[in-house]
Scaffold this active site. Structure first.
Site, short mmCIF file in Angstrom:
data_model
loop_
_atom_site.label_atom_id
_atom_site.label_comp_id
_atom_site.label_asym_id
_atom_site.label_seq_id
_atom_site.Cartn_x
_atom_site.Cartn_y
_atom_site.Cartn_z
N GLU A 138 8.65 1.08 7.32
CA GLU A 138 9.87 1.89 7.11
C GLU A 138 10.09 3.00 8.14
O GLU A 138 10.43 4.13 7.77
CB GLU A 138 9.84 2.49 5.71
N GLU A 245 8.07 -8.02 -0.24
CA GLU A 245 8.13 -7.24 -1.49
C GLU A 245 9.25 -7.75 -2.39
O GLU A 245 10.01 -6.97 -2.98
CB GLU A 245 8.32 -5.75 -1.18
C1 GLA Z 1 8.24 0.47 -0.52
C2 GLA Z 1 6.81 0.34 -0.05
C3 GLA Z 1 5.93 -0.23 -1.12
C4 GLA Z 1 6.19 0.37 -2.47
C5 GLA Z 1 7.66 0.25 -2.79
C6 GLA Z 1 7.91 0.82 -4.16
O1 GLA Z 1 8.91 -0.72 -0.49
O2 GLA Z 1 6.66 -0.43 1.09
O3 GLA Z 1 4.60 0.01 -0.76
O4 GLA Z 1 5.81 1.72 -2.48
O5 GLA Z 1 8.37 0.96 -1.83
O6 GLA Z 1 6.97 0.37 -5.10
#
Ligand code: GLA
Length: 338
Positions: A138, A245
């Site tokens: 990020e 994710e």
């Molecule tokens: C982001 C992070 C993850 C997690 C999510 C929320 O996507 O990359 O590690 O913290 O937020 O659970």
């Protein structure tokens, strides 16, 4: 003991065995409460929090590997792969990293030395057992007109902190695949920034092998077309892609309702339709997409409970609270067999 039909339904990871790994994010609790489901359907795991900087390295001279090691042992015992998450991030990183001994701001050299030492220690510990790492998480901004997100890493070390993180990780384990990971990865404006960042890293011969698409999606956004375009664009850079994710919230971004005790039939049907479209796309691009990780495994536990709306449950996965397959699961299995 919860009765679970999940262990009699066909294994997800076997259905996609020719295409990609099927992963789940886990934590010390779900490794116990979701054990059967995890070992039946998934062949890869990722630590939800236990490999983040603040979990592994709470003080300069102290590492805490207990939970991460337990996760590694679980994976080994069950023949699962492990994705490492995450080495350098603006969140969940302790303050000591950015401070000097008198509480002031650490200088650039010292910060990079700390980053190097952290990465070397963590990546070397799991060398050969973690096949891919989210090296930087990020770093790209969601705001217009700004490429990189303001952060202490950026403020103190300058934009080169990203390249450095990849170099240190590569030196520590030359065999590991190294990823840049981000959310809103399919939003055209942010997609172009991620593209520009990764392109510039490649041009500088930084050892980066892939882009992680976090894929925190919902019933309407992003559109399948935007996802396809993002995949195309990233593949064009010669990158491997991991879906890192994945979850499909049943609520739109601005939906604040808190009255639901279970997902509606419409939500479940739409979610199943979305999952079907996503996996169709993943299959089409499976030469590039080599891993699909969900940010959890079943609806009994998700980070989306109470976030971003307090007091609200969410149901983003293929399996329900009792670990039974949802319509989404059957749709995804249909795509696997098609
Ligand atoms: C982001 C992070 C993850 C997690 C999510 C929320 O996507 O990359 O590690 O913290 O937020 O659970």
């Amino acid at each position: 003991m919860v009765y679970s039909r999940s262990d009699v339904s066909p294994r997800l990871h076997e259905a996609f065995g020719q295409q990609f790994l099927i992963g789940a994010a886990v934590n010390p609790k779900t490794l116990v409460t979701q054990r059967e489901l995890l070992t039946h359907h998934f062949n890869s795991i990722t630590a939800e929090n236990e490999m983040k900087f603040e979990s592994l390295h709470p003080a300069e001279d102290r590492y805490t590997f207990t939970d991460a090691d337990r996760l590694m042992a679980f994976a080994k015992a069950n023949g699962m792969a492990v994705r490492g998450h995450t080495l350098v991030w603006h969140n969940q990183t302790p303050n000591w990293v950015f401070e000097d001994r008198s509480g002031g701001v650490v200088d650039r050299e010292a910060l990079l030395t700390r980053m190097k030492s952290h990465i070397e220690t963590v990546v070397s510990r799991y060398k050969g057992n973690i096949y891919a790492w989210d090296v930087v998480n990020e770093a790209v901004s969601d705001r217009g007109g700004e490429l990189l997100r303001p952060s202490k890493w950026l403020d103190i070390a300058g934009e080169n902190f990203i390249a450095k993180a990849f170099e240190y990780a590569h030196a520590a384990d030359p065999g590991a695949l190294l990823f840049y990971n981000d959310y809103n990865e399919s939003v055209p404006e942010k997609r172009e920034k991620i593209f520009a960042l990764v392109k510039s890293l490649k041009e500088k011969d930084v050892p980066i092998h892939g882009i992680g698409l976090q894929a925190h999606w919902n019933l309407e956004h992003p559109s399948v077309d935007d996802i396809r375009q993002a995949i195309e664009r990233y593949v064009g850079l010669g990158m491997k892609l991991h879906i890192t994710e994945l979850d499909v919230s049943v609520f739109q971004h601005d939906d604040r309702r808190t009255d639901l005790e279970a997902p509606t039939e419409e939500m479940l049907a739409r979610q199943a339709e979305r999952y079907s479209q996503f996996f169709q796309l993943f299959k089409v691009y499976s030469e590039s997409i080599t891993s699909v990780t969900f940010w959890g495994a079943a609806d009994d536990y998700t980070w989306l409970d109470n976030f971003p709306v307090r007091g609200r449950k969410n149901w983003p996965f293929l399996f329900d609270r009792e670990h039974n397959p949802k319509p989404s699961y059957w749709n995804v299995m249909d795509i696997a067999r098609s």
